[in-house]
Design an enzyme around this catalytic site. Sequence first.
Site, PDB file in Angstrom:
ATOM      1  N   HIS A   4      41.588 -33.960  -4.207  1.00 26.63           N
ATOM      2  CA  HIS A   4      42.080 -32.902  -3.300  1.00 26.63           C
ATOM      3  C   HIS A   4      43.372 -33.348  -2.626  1.00 26.63           C
ATOM      4  O   HIS A   4      44.299 -32.561  -2.462  1.00 26.63           O
ATOM      5  CB  HIS A   4      41.059 -32.616  -2.192  1.00 26.63           C
ATOM      6  CG  HIS A   4      39.737 -32.117  -2.682  1.00 26.63           C
ATOM      7  ND1 HIS A   4      38.582 -32.856  -2.585  1.00 26.63           N
ATOM      8  CD2 HIS A   4      39.392 -30.945  -3.259  1.00 26.63           C
ATOM      9  CE1 HIS A   4      37.572 -32.157  -3.068  1.00 26.63           C
ATOM     10  NE2 HIS A   4      38.032 -30.994  -3.496  1.00 26.63           N
TER      11      HIS A   4
ATOM     12  N   GLN B 214      29.686 -18.281  -5.310  1.00 28.12           N
ATOM     13  CA  GLN B 214      29.939 -18.862  -6.632  1.00 28.12           C
ATOM     14  C   GLN B 214      28.826 -19.806  -7.096  1.00 28.12           C
ATOM     15  O   GLN B 214      28.927 -20.422  -8.150  1.00 28.12           O
ATOM     16  CB  GLN B 214      31.296 -19.562  -6.664  1.00 28.12           C
ATOM     17  CG  GLN B 214      31.396 -20.858  -5.862  1.00 28.12           C
ATOM     18  CD  GLN B 214      32.812 -21.374  -5.797  1.00 28.12           C
ATOM     19  OE1 GLN B 214      33.677 -20.780  -5.151  1.00 28.12           O
ATOM     20  NE2 GLN B 214      33.087 -22.489  -6.469  1.00 28.12           N
TER      21      GLN B 214
ATOM     22  N   GLN C 249      38.631 -22.717 -14.646  1.00 25.47           N
ATOM     23  CA  GLN C 249      38.904 -22.036 -13.365  1.00 25.47           C
ATOM     24  C   GLN C 249      40.408 -21.802 -13.195  1.00 25.47           C
ATOM     25  O   GLN C 249      40.837 -20.705 -12.810  1.00 25.47           O
ATOM     26  CB  GLN C 249      38.365 -22.904 -12.212  1.00 25.47           C
ATOM     27  CG  GLN C 249      38.831 -22.459 -10.841  1.00 25.47           C
ATOM     28  CD  GLN C 249      38.160 -23.228  -9.719  1.00 25.47           C
ATOM     29  OE1 GLN C 249      37.014 -22.930  -9.365  1.00 25.47           O
ATOM     30  NE2 GLN C 249      38.841 -24.197  -9.128  1.00 25.47           N
TER      31      GLN C 249
HETATM   32  O1  PAF Z   1      37.422 -25.586  -7.132  1.00 30.32           O
HETATM   33  C1  PAF Z   1      36.830 -25.348  -6.057  1.00 30.32           C
HETATM   34  O2  PAF Z   1      36.607 -26.239  -5.230  1.00 30.32           O
HETATM   35  C2  PAF Z   1      36.352 -23.932  -5.763  1.00 30.32           C
HETATM   36  O3  PAF Z   1      35.909 -23.296  -6.923  1.00 30.32           O
HETATM   37  C3  PAF Z   1      37.416 -23.089  -5.051  1.00 30.32           C
HETATM   38  C4  PAF Z   1      38.628 -22.871  -5.910  1.00 30.32           C
HETATM   39  C5  PAF Z   1      37.820 -23.751  -3.740  1.00 30.32           C
HETATM   40  C6  PAF Z   1      36.828 -21.698  -4.707  1.00 30.32           C
HETATM   41  O4  PAF Z   1      35.728 -21.795  -3.887  1.00 30.32           O
END
Ligand code: PAF
Length: 270
Positions: free
Chosen positions: A37, A62, A154
Amino acid sequence: MKIFRTPQSLQKWARAAKLEGKKIALVPTMGYLHEGHLSLIKKAKAMKADEIVVSVFVNPVQFGPNEDYEKYPRDEKADLAKCMEAGATAVFFPTPANMYLPGHSVYVNEESLSKGLCGARRPGHFRGVCTVVAKLFNLAHPDFAVFGRKDYQQAQIIKRMVRDLNFDMKIVVAPIVREKSGLAKSSRNTYLSEAEKTSALAISRSLKNLKPGGSVQAVAKELEKAGLKVDYVECVDSESLEPAKKVAKGTTVLVAAFAGKTRLIDNRSF
Ligand code: PAF
């Protein structure tokens, strides 16, 4: 560093920042921040954003009913310190109640790239991701948002959503950050026992050793041999995510496998 806890407060501030001509970057996360991150925040800084907004939200929509929503690691204090250190200028900590009002009934569904891979194994997952990411885009007014390449499917889906729904912004995809051992950094790595961590190394190792023309079945066998339960090992076209006949330039091999109860993902593009 500013801290916002409600969608309204972030949106008001972001709108004012845009009117002042500021370039806003958004780094969407589910918190429990690690170097992966932080590399996204640093990327936003390197791209000369005036404001770098990190959202920290474990998005209930999700997660499937038998997934780890309740148990997903959370540490707000540590996340704040890490955001500050990495150069974020604002952090957004909403709650499920203020992100999803009673009767929330609008969702964003990507209908092509989401069909296979994790989309096939985690029904509703990308609908939840697209919905929350679209909301975050509407709240933070970003010029660009940075996502990690570890979540390859994603990132492709979000790019498609931005294109198809005309979001006026860019998606930046930053490289996978790995432990020295090769294991891709993930908040879920904290679930792993030492033995599971050792087994999990087979994922990055087998991807690294895979050559063009090599076989995804051999990768799957290597993972099973290391004690992992394979969810999938697939080779797809890097853009369309349609199955590819062989590992070759323009394809990506994606892996999802369980070490014990922990589902890990990784990928490599050729
Ligand atoms: O990749 C993630 O941590 C999550 O899928 C995101 C993009 C923050 C959406 O909740």
